[in-house]
Design a protein around this motif. Structure first.
Motif, short mmCIF file in Angstrom:
data_model
loop_
_atom_site.label_atom_id
_atom_site.label_comp_id
_atom_site.label_asym_id
_atom_site.label_seq_id
_atom_site.Cartn_x
_atom_site.Cartn_y
_atom_site.Cartn_z
N UNK A 115 -80.67 40.69 50.03
CA UNK A 115 -81.77 40.87 49.52
C UNK A 115 -83.04 41.78 50.17
N UNK A 116 -83.23 41.73 51.33
CA UNK A 116 -84.21 42.49 51.98
C UNK A 116 -83.92 43.57 52.91
N UNK A 117 -82.88 44.17 52.19
CA UNK A 117 -82.80 45.22 52.77
C UNK A 117 -83.56 46.60 52.53
N UNK A 118 -83.82 47.77 52.90
CA UNK A 118 -84.24 48.80 52.36
C UNK A 118 -83.57 49.33 51.06
N UNK A 119 -85.20 50.29 50.03
CA UNK A 119 -84.27 50.14 48.68
C UNK A 119 -84.94 51.63 48.59
N UNK A 210 -93.59 40.82 41.62
CA UNK A 210 -94.91 41.30 42.49
C UNK A 210 -94.38 43.37 43.14
N UNK A 211 -95.09 43.76 42.53
CA UNK A 211 -95.71 45.26 44.00
C UNK A 211 -96.14 45.52 44.59
N UNK A 268 -93.33 51.74 48.74
CA UNK A 268 -94.14 50.04 48.07
C UNK A 268 -93.40 49.23 48.55
N UNK A 269 -94.04 47.99 48.55
CA UNK A 269 -93.41 46.17 49.10
C UNK A 269 -92.84 45.94 47.52
N UNK A 270 -91.66 45.46 47.26
CA UNK A 270 -91.21 44.49 46.36
C UNK A 270 -91.00 43.53 46.64
N UNK A 271 -90.92 42.85 45.65
CA UNK A 271 -90.86 41.15 45.80
C UNK A 271 -90.78 40.56 44.38
N UNK A 277 -83.76 29.80 43.27
CA UNK A 277 -82.64 31.24 44.20
C UNK A 277 -83.51 31.36 45.20
N UNK A 278 -84.32 31.45 45.53
CA UNK A 278 -84.79 31.70 46.79
C UNK A 278 -85.56 33.24 45.79
N UNK A 279 -85.86 34.42 47.60
CA UNK A 279 -86.77 35.22 46.91
C UNK A 279 -86.27 36.29 47.58
N UNK A 280 -86.69 37.64 47.02
CA UNK A 280 -85.88 39.40 48.01
C UNK A 280 -87.08 39.61 48.01
N UNK A 281 -87.11 40.50 49.25
CA UNK A 281 -88.21 41.62 49.42
C UNK A 281 -88.02 42.79 50.08
N UNK A 282 -88.10 43.87 49.29
CA UNK A 282 -87.05 45.58 49.54
C UNK A 282 -88.73 46.51 49.98
N UNK A 283 -88.41 47.50 50.84
CA UNK A 283 -89.25 48.00 50.90
C UNK A 283 -88.99 49.32 50.63
#
Length: 290
Positions: A115-119, A210-211, A268-271, A277-283
């Protein structure tokens, strides 16, 4: 309860945490219960074994858990099945009619990421898009299920998912190429945790995206055209679902395909967030071509 897999890629260890008001924020090792959180674990009563061990206080705490990477909360599934156009607003912004039956596509299991790995953005991509989704995890073999009630009994639990999609690959031509647009590396981030079906009512969960801190999607699973038991029942008429398989139930309106927002770009930072079920964050990172 919340289940997670902590550690570097390929070296994740299974873990569990108290949920709800009992939550203490600590992760406890499941190494004495199972080698991984997978279909075998789900099908052989692993969730209840973990629940009993957690309640009994026999599981060791994982020290330094907060410093460990959160991987996908499920080991590589046998199948990742996607449902398209399952929110009326998303169908409208996509220029498509509301479907009479679920739109189904498949994603390779090797698209699953943490869920927090770079995309990575594909080298030739021009229209890389986000899709926040409720994902369903199957808990037992399901084939030709007789009713939606029977389908509900086949659900092990739920996880937050992002169905990253390259629209140029997905939609050109009369037939479209959905699998091409949905099969790119690390395009299915899952997690941060898996919640058993008994611990979460998934019928009206808020989903948000969010972006770069700006809101994009904000909807609820109450707006699904085909609800979760309907989807599982429908799929079982056409394919064998196995324990550990993941079903992506569709995304609400608010994606870049609508024309209202720019597509994803390098940096870009994508959340993404799903209630319970929590929150993700990908750069987003531009991948290099060969």
């Amino acid at each position: 309860m919340k289940f997670a897999r902590l550690g570097d890629p390929g070296k994740e260890q299974p873990a569990v945490q108290h949920g709800g008001p009992e939550g203490d924020g600590k992760w406890y090792s499941l190494a004495g219960v199972t080698s991984d959180i997978d279909g075998t674990f789900l099908e052989t009563g692993g969730v209840e074994q973990a629940r009993e061990a957690l309640a009994a206080g026999t599981l060791p705490e994982i020290t330094g858990a907060g410093a460990l990477r959160l991987g996908a909360p499920l080991a590589r599934p046998g199948a990742v099945v996607g449902i398209g156009l399952n929110y009326a607003g998303h169908a409208a912004e996509s220029g498509a009619a509301i479907p009479d039956v679920p739109v189904v596509f498949l994603k390779p299991a090797n698209t699953v990421a943490g869920p927090f790995d770079d995309a990575p953005i594909p080298p030739l991509s021009r229209k890389y898009d986000w899709e926040v989704e409720l994902a369903v995890v199957i808990g037992r073999r399901a084939s030709y299920l007789g009713s939606v009630d029977e389908a509900a009994d086949a659900i092990a639990g739920y996880v937050l998912a992002n169905d990253l999609s390259e629209r140029d690959y997905q939609l050109p031509g009369a037939a479209g190429q959905w699998v091409k647009g949905k099969s790119l590396p690390a395009s299915t981030p899952l997690g941060p945790w898996f919640v058993p079906a008994a611990d979460l009512d998934a019928s009206a969960l808020r989903l948000r995206t969010w972006v770069n801190g700006e809101p994009r999607q904000d909807s609820s699973t109450a707006d699904l055209i085909f609800d979760v038991p309907e989807i599982v029942h429908h799929l079982s008429q056409f394919m064998v679902l196995e324990a550990g398989d993941v079903i992506l139930t569709g995304t609400p309106e608010g994606v870049a395909l609508s024309g209202r927002f720019p597509y994803l770009r390098d940096g870009d930072v994508l959340e993404l967030e799903a209630e319970g079920l929590g929150r993700q964050r990908q750069v987003l990172r531009q991948a290099a071509g060969s």
